[in-house]
Design a protein around this motif. Structure first.
Motif, mmCIF file in Angstrom:
data_model
loop_
_atom_site.group_PDB
_atom_site.id
_atom_site.type_symbol
_atom_site.label_atom_id
_atom_site.label_comp_id
_atom_site.label_asym_id
_atom_site.label_seq_id
_atom_site.Cartn_x
_atom_site.Cartn_y
_atom_site.Cartn_z
ATOM 1 N N PRO A 127 0.909 -1.591 0.084
ATOM 2 C CA PRO A 127 -0.024 0.136 -0.254
ATOM 3 C C PRO A 127 0.791 1.299 0.231
ATOM 4 C CG PRO A 127 -0.748 -1.578 1.448
ATOM 5 C CD PRO A 127 0.447 -2.190 0.976
ATOM 6 N N VAL A 128 2.092 1.470 0.849
ATOM 7 C CA VAL A 128 2.645 2.507 0.686
ATOM 8 C C VAL A 128 3.313 3.194 -0.417
ATOM 9 C CG1 VAL A 128 4.642 3.723 2.244
ATOM 10 C CG2 VAL A 128 3.552 2.271 3.233
ATOM 11 N N GLY A 129 3.548 1.535 -0.945
ATOM 12 C CA GLY A 129 4.492 1.748 -2.417
ATOM 13 C C GLY A 129 3.324 2.272 -3.520
ATOM 14 N N MET A 130 2.011 1.665 -3.216
ATOM 15 C CA MET A 130 0.633 2.145 -4.403
ATOM 16 C C MET A 130 1.077 4.201 -4.197
ATOM 17 S SD MET A 130 -1.364 -0.914 -4.948
ATOM 18 C CE MET A 130 -2.169 -1.512 -3.241
ATOM 19 N N ARG A 131 0.642 4.028 -2.880
ATOM 20 C CA ARG A 131 0.726 5.775 -2.560
ATOM 21 C C ARG A 131 1.720 6.348 -3.116
ATOM 22 N NH1 ARG A 131 -0.424 4.671 2.296
ATOM 23 N NH2 ARG A 131 1.638 5.772 3.401
ATOM 24 N N GLN A 132 2.556 6.163 -2.710
ATOM 25 C CA GLN A 132 3.984 6.622 -3.441
ATOM 26 C C GLN A 132 4.130 6.877 -4.949
ATOM 27 O OE1 GLN A 132 7.061 5.209 -1.286
ATOM 28 N NE2 GLN A 132 6.816 6.695 0.735
ATOM 29 N N PHE A 133 3.580 5.868 -6.042
ATOM 30 C CA PHE A 133 3.990 6.203 -6.566
ATOM 31 C C PHE A 133 2.491 6.741 -7.681
ATOM 32 C CE2 PHE A 133 3.002 3.360 -11.117
ATOM 33 C CZ PHE A 133 3.830 4.175 -11.816
ATOM 34 N N SER A 134 1.222 6.497 -7.209
ATOM 35 C CA SER A 134 0.328 7.517 -7.583
ATOM 36 C C SER A 134 0.762 9.271 -7.146
ATOM 37 C CB SER A 134 -0.690 6.558 -6.623
ATOM 38 O OG SER A 134 -1.550 5.427 -7.484
ATOM 39 N N LYS A 135 0.809 9.276 -5.922
ATOM 40 C CA LYS A 135 1.763 10.642 -6.093
ATOM 41 C C LYS A 135 2.581 11.004 -6.865
ATOM 42 C CE LYS A 135 0.875 14.259 -3.418
ATOM 43 N NZ LYS A 135 -0.384 15.235 -3.244
ATOM 44 N N LEU A 136 3.134 10.688 -7.023
ATOM 45 C CA LEU A 136 4.730 10.842 -8.167
ATOM 46 C C LEU A 136 3.536 11.234 -9.603
ATOM 47 C CD1 LEU A 136 7.439 10.814 -9.597
ATOM 48 C CD2 LEU A 136 7.349 8.706 -9.865
ATOM 49 N N MET A 137 3.046 10.458 -9.541
ATOM 50 C CA MET A 137 1.916 10.844 -11.024
ATOM 51 C C MET A 137 1.290 12.024 -11.215
ATOM 52 S SD MET A 137 0.842 7.022 -12.348
ATOM 53 C CE MET A 137 0.518 5.798 -11.322
ATOM 54 N N GLU A 138 0.354 12.299 -9.969
ATOM 55 C CA GLU A 138 0.255 13.846 -9.897
ATOM 56 C C GLU A 138 0.599 14.083 -10.054
ATOM 57 O OE1 GLU A 138 -2.240 13.104 -6.018
ATOM 58 O OE2 GLU A 138 -3.128 11.412 -6.331
ATOM 59 N N LEU A 139 1.984 14.120 -8.994
ATOM 60 C CA LEU A 139 2.705 15.751 -9.134
ATOM 61 C C LEU A 139 3.537 15.618 -10.246
ATOM 62 C CD1 LEU A 139 4.561 14.723 -6.321
ATOM 63 C CD2 LEU A 139 3.210 16.821 -6.597
ATOM 64 N N LEU A 140 3.393 14.872 -11.490
ATOM 65 C CA LEU A 140 3.740 14.722 -12.800
ATOM 66 C C LEU A 140 2.511 15.728 -13.828
ATOM 67 C CD1 LEU A 140 6.187 11.828 -13.306
ATOM 68 C CD2 LEU A 140 6.730 14.034 -13.075
ATOM 69 N N GLY A 141 1.549 15.649 -13.109
ATOM 70 C CA GLY A 141 0.417 15.866 -14.420
ATOM 71 C C GLY A 141 -0.141 15.084 -14.768
ATOM 72 N N ILE A 142 -0.218 13.713 -14.104
ATOM 73 C CA ILE A 142 -1.225 12.604 -14.719
ATOM 74 C C ILE A 142 -2.999 12.724 -13.214
ATOM 75 C CG2 ILE A 142 -1.691 10.060 -14.528
ATOM 76 C CD1 ILE A 142 1.428 9.778 -15.401
ATOM 77 N N ALA A 143 -4.027 12.388 -14.232
ATOM 78 C CA ALA A 143 -5.425 12.728 -13.193
ATOM 79 C C ALA A 143 -5.076 12.681 -12.161
ATOM 80 C CB ALA A 143 -5.818 12.752 -14.368
ATOM 81 N N SER A 144 -5.847 12.352 -10.962
ATOM 82 C CA SER A 144 -6.184 11.510 -10.035
ATOM 83 C C SER A 144 -6.289 10.099 -10.117
ATOM 84 C CB SER A 144 -6.594 12.025 -8.889
ATOM 85 O OG SER A 144 -6.409 11.220 -7.536
ATOM 86 N N ASN A 145 -7.456 10.006 -10.913
ATOM 87 C CA ASN A 145 -8.347 8.535 -11.026
ATOM 88 C C ASN A 145 -7.424 7.671 -11.722
ATOM 89 O OD1 ASN A 145 -10.111 9.391 -9.718
ATOM 90 N ND2 ASN A 145 -11.560 10.209 -11.120
ATOM 91 N N ASP A 146 -6.554 8.415 -13.195
ATOM 92 C CA ASP A 146 -5.562 7.505 -13.985
ATOM 93 C C ASP A 146 -4.224 7.074 -13.084
ATOM 94 O OD1 ASP A 146 -6.859 8.000 -16.234
ATOM 95 O OD2 ASP A 146 -5.793 9.270 -17.139
ATOM 96 N N ALA A 147 -4.109 7.711 -12.240
ATOM 97 C CA ALA A 147 -3.153 7.599 -11.460
ATOM 98 C C ALA A 147 -3.375 7.076 -10.801
ATOM 99 C CB ALA A 147 -2.136 8.674 -9.930
ATOM 100 N N ILE A 148 -4.417 6.078 -9.934
ATOM 101 C CA ILE A 148 -4.947 5.296 -9.022
ATOM 102 C C ILE A 148 -4.881 3.779 -9.759
ATOM 103 C CG2 ILE A 148 -6.649 4.329 -8.145
ATOM 104 C CD1 ILE A 148 -7.073 7.094 -6.639
ATOM 105 N N ILE A 149 -5.825 4.304 -11.061
ATOM 106 C CA ILE A 149 -5.825 2.650 -12.032
ATOM 107 C C ILE A 149 -4.191 2.210 -12.491
ATOM 108 C CG2 ILE A 149 -6.548 1.966 -13.887
ATOM 109 C CD1 ILE A 149 -8.943 4.173 -13.767
ATOM 110 N N ILE A 150 -3.249 3.202 -12.607
ATOM 111 C CA ILE A 150 -1.887 2.954 -13.096
ATOM 112 C C ILE A 150 -1.261 1.901 -11.718
ATOM 113 C CG2 ILE A 150 -0.251 3.344 -13.593
ATOM 114 C CD1 ILE A 150 -1.596 5.716 -15.631
ATOM 115 N N SER A 151 -0.969 2.740 -10.925
ATOM 116 C CA SER A 151 -0.523 1.865 -9.672
ATOM 117 C C SER A 151 -1.511 0.761 -9.419
ATOM 118 C CB SER A 151 -0.744 3.109 -8.559
ATOM 119 O OG SER A 151 -0.269 2.748 -6.839
#
Length: 330
Positions: free
Chosen positions: A127-151
């Motif tokens: 869960p920690v790794g997934m959350r950090q990966f999602s946050k990285l994607m959001e900081l790079l401008g990837i939509a939050s919903n898409d970041a969660i799906i990818i993570s």
């Protein structure tokens, strides 16, 4: 004495045509043989040049590996960038050509395999790794919903079970595609494998590519605060789940002591982090040593241009190359 055969006048033209045909056939055969000889010569020359270029590349790797071993053995407590040896082209002397090698700290990237934990081929989602990966994607401008799906889909791709996370994907999803396949259910070998995961678009991968890597361990990311460049501060901000902004992380790295922090305790004692309230397990993801390094070499030898990429593990001495690829990395 036998009489000399003299063909009738009506047949002399046919004889001449036969001779001309034989000459033409012999000319074609000769031209073909010469062309094949030239091709064989070019192949032999190119093969020798390629072999020489690969030898130069391996020599550059050897020099870089020796340099890393020397740095690590000189100070086992920390690794810093004194001498500006990281992330720059270092020339390597070679005969009749040019060669350079670039060293990068392999820990100052987001390890995609940190989305799971485990060993011996058995991996569960982190869960920690997934959350950090999602946050990285959001900081790079990837939509939050898409970041969660990818993570979550990436975690499903890596873990060893066949149960999909709420926004993830397992074999059922991939087998229904136009070009069906299965989830790997193993660690990434190359970051380029991320392109096969549900939700990953070419534009998203282009944004992520400079920030991600695939170390062969299912362990949390551990950045080196001594070698993390300020322009890569977004990695630190993602690791801390947005408790500090990328701008604050960049400012923190910009005031790093010349000789490094000396220890992770000194890094976390910085006044800029006083009110961040970082959990102990997250603090453990920032240190001042490194065990992984990426090596990139470029060689120009005669008519050959050769690029290679390698992953070096320096957990134990002597350091060793885990994999090597020729050409542009994924």
């Amino acid at each position: 004495m036998a009489e000399r055969f003299i063909p009738p006048p009506s047949e002399r033209g046919a004889a001449l045509l036969t001779v001309l045909l034989l000459v033409a056939v012999m000319a074609v055969i000769t031209a073909t043989a010469l062309d094949r000889l030239r091709l064989s010569t070019r192949l032999a020359v190119n093969g020798a040049a390629m072999a020489q270029a690969r030898a130069y590349s391996l020599a550059a790797e050897g020099i870089a590996t020796a340099r890393i071993e020397d740095l690590l053995q000189r100070d086992a407590a920390q690794l810093n960038n004194d001498g500006n040896w990281l992330d720059r082209e270092i020339p390597v002397p070679v005969d009749r050509g040019q060669a350079t090698v670039r060293l990068s700290d392999g820990q100052n990237c987001f390890n995609l395999n940190s989305l799971v934990s485990g060993k011996d081929g058995q991996f569960g989602t982190s869960p920690v790794g997934m959350r950090q990966f999602s946050k990285l994607m959001e900081l790079l401008g990837i939509a939050s919903n898409d970041a969660i799906i990818i993570s979550e889909s990436t975690a499903d791709w890596l873990d060893t079970d066949t149960n999909a996370l709420p926004s993830g994907a397992e074999d059922g999803f991939y087998s229904s595609l136009t070009e069906p396949h299965l989830a790997a259910n193993r660690l990434f070998v190359d970051r380029g494998e991320l392109k096969a995961v549900r939700g990953m678009k070419p534009a998203y991968y282009a944004r992520l590519r400079p920030w991600i890597c695939a170390l062969p361990v299912a362990e949390p990311v551990k950045l080196n605060a001594n070698t993390l460049a300020p322009d890569r501060a977004i990695l630190l901000a993602a690791l801390l789940d947005g408790k500090i902004s990328p701008a604050q992380a960049k400012a923190l790295l910009a005031i790093r002591p010349a000789g490094g922090y000396g220890s992770a305790i000194k890094f976390w004692a910085m006044p800029q982090l006083a009110g961040a309230d970082i959990p102990a397990d997250i603090q453990g993801q920032v240190g001042v040593t490194s065990n992984w390094f990426f090596l990139q070499s470029r060689v120009s030898a005669e008519t050959i241009e050769l690029e290679s990429h390698a992953l070096l593990q320096a957990t134990d001495m002597p350091a060793r190359i885990l994999w090597r690829s020729w050409g542009e990395a994924g």
